[in-house]
Scaffold this motif. Structure first.
Motif, PDB file in Angstrom:
ATOM      1  N   SER A 163       0.840  -1.216   0.000  1.00  0.00           N
ATOM      2  CA  SER A 163       0.000   0.000   0.000  1.00  0.00           C
ATOM      3  C   SER A 163       0.865   1.251   0.000  1.00  0.00           C
ATOM      4  CB  SER A 163      -0.885   0.072   1.246  1.00  0.00           C
ATOM      5  OG  SER A 163      -1.689  -1.042   1.342  1.00  0.00           O
ATOM      6  N   ASN A 174       2.285   1.709  -3.392  1.00  0.00           N
ATOM      7  CA  ASN A 174       1.224   2.087  -4.309  1.00  0.00           C
ATOM      8  C   ASN A 174       0.822   3.561  -4.131  1.00  0.00           C
ATOM      9  OD1 ASN A 174      -0.556   1.419  -6.309  1.00  0.00           O
ATOM     10  ND2 ASN A 174      -2.232   1.115  -4.836  1.00  0.00           N
ATOM     11  N   GLN A 202       1.063   6.368  -6.894  1.00  0.00           N
ATOM     12  CA  GLN A 202      -0.161   7.020  -7.395  1.00  0.00           C
ATOM     13  C   GLN A 202      -0.117   8.527  -7.172  1.00  0.00           C
ATOM     14  OE1 GLN A 202      -2.537   5.607  -9.087  1.00  0.00           O
ATOM     15  NE2 GLN A 202      -1.695   3.550  -8.872  1.00  0.00           N
TER      16      GLN A 202
END
Ligand code: TTP
Ligand code: MG
Length: 386
Positions: free
Chosen positions: A122, A125, A129
């Motif tokens: 996470s 990510n 992002q």
């Protein structure tokens, strides 16, 4: 479980992200001077054998189509802040160790965010992002192993050393990978035929201490999987200072005053950027005969405005009886505190409105400088009129 995160080719990746012409190309970030060295190299440039601390001229010899980009530290600091903000949502036990690197103790966080692996994925990510940057993460139950692990599968890596694998990992870990092992200890390692961290156990503590000093004991502990260091939160730098060696020695008050103002502004800006206040200001003067003095002053209440730092530094300067020409002037602050610690109440209640007004001016100037560059806006007294 301790997680160590380190951004990939940090400065270069930020520049490649912001300038599509640099994407997938060999890029180095360097200073502006002729004698500059490489601060970092993109992974494309590393294929040519280019790396940090190499002189720029040598890097150019290794790759004739190398893109050379001057560094922009303020931009990287701002990115660093965003990265730390993202990871701080996963655990409050966070220790930033450099501009692109931090430890996070995620013990007990699984209940909130899923397995340890899920947490690492996470984080990777979210950073990708939100910031379009990649990082590498290492995870293990032992702090120093996590740091080693984050480096094992760079770039965009994720390496997890489970408790059950720790012993094997340590036994086969090449000794030069252990943080703190430099060239001189490597000579002794070779003499003792220590190739892996596990090999350390062939020797007794007295021999290891004799050969490696304090490091000897630490090595023996590490080889047994013992690392006493913990993730240390709320680490605050003990001081912030800025100094400059003058082009020519001076004894002129007006010039000295301008330099003190200039340095106070740099120190104030750094302080505010880190959301800190200080309770102590000092000046450092070096003279034409290379002797030097520092004078400091404890303040009644914490400050962070450049004007307040300047006033205190100037006060210290004026109190000093100058007998020789000055070759270097420095201004600094110590006794640092987080701006939002309770002591800040003093500032809010402070009847000296003037001080608060200057702080607002400083914050406005900071944000203008951040957008348009450090030198875009300055005190009138620092602008050359002659
Ligand atoms: P590092 O994490 O050591 O290097 P890196 O992020 O560029 O590459 P890696 O993928 O191997 O982690 O350092 C972080 C940043 O600090 C780097 O981008 C530039 C800066 N830096 C210097 O300015 N000088 C140096 O000598 C080093 C090693 C780094
Ligand atoms: Mg890095």
């Amino acid at each position: 479980m301790i997680l160590h995160i380190d951004m990939d080719a940090f400065f270069a990746s930020v520049e490649q992200r912001d300038n599509p012409n640099l994407k997938y190309k060999p890029v180095i970030i360097s200073g502006n001077s002729k004698r500059s060295v490489v601060a970092t190299a993109s992974y494309e440039a590393r294929r040519f054998g280019i790396g940090s601390a190499m002189p720029v001229f040598q890097a150019k010899q290794l790759c004739d189509h190398l893109e050379i980009v001057p560094g922009n530290r303020e931009k990287y600091q701002a990115e660093s802040k965003k990265i730390m903000e993202i990871i701080s949502h996963f655990s409050p036990l966070i220790e930033q160790v450099s501009i692109d690197e931090a430890y996070l103790d995620i013990t007990g966080c699984e209940r909130l965010f899923g397995s340890f692996k899920d947490i690492a994925l996470s984080i990777k990510n979210q950073i990708f992002q939100q910031l379009d940057l990649t990082c590498s993460i290492g995870m293990s139950p032992i702090k120093f192993l996590s740091k080693i692990a984050s480096d094992l599968n760079k770039p965009d890596g994720l390496t997890i050393i489970e408790q059950s694998d720790v012993k094997n990992f340590i036994f086969s870990l090449p000794i030069q990978k252990v943080p703190g092992i430099g060239k001189s200890s490597m000579n002794n390692m070779q003499l003792l035929q220590i190739k892996t961290l596990g090999d350390v156990q062939k020797y007794s503590l007295p021999i290891l201490t004799q050969k490696f000093g304090k490091m000897g004991q630490r090595l023996l502990e590490l080889s047994n999987g013992i690392d006493k260091s913990r993730v240390e939160i709320n680490y605050i730098r003990k001081s912030i200072s800025s100094e400059t060696t003058l082009l020519k020695d001076i004894n002129n008050f007006k010039k000295a005053k301008n330099i003190i103002l200039d340095r106070a502004q740099i120190v104030g800006r750094t302080l505010r950027k880190k959301d800190l206040v200080c309770e102590n200001v000092f000046i450092k003067l070096k003279f034409s005969d290379f002797s030097q003095i520092t004078r400091s002053r404890k303040l009644a209440s914490p400050i962070c405005s450049s004007s307040a730092i300047f006033n205190e530094a100037l006060f210290l300067y004026k109190r000093f009886k100058l007998k020789k020409k000055i070759r270097l002037i420095g201004v600094g602050v110590t006794a640092l505190k987080n701006k939002n610690t309770p002591v800040q109440m003093l500032l809010i209640q402070d009847p000296a409105k003037n001080k608060k007004q200057w702080e607002s001016v400083d914050f406005a100037v900071d944000s203008i400088s951040e957008k348009f560059g450090t030198f875009i806006i300055n005190k009138a007294s620092l602008t050359k009129t002659d």
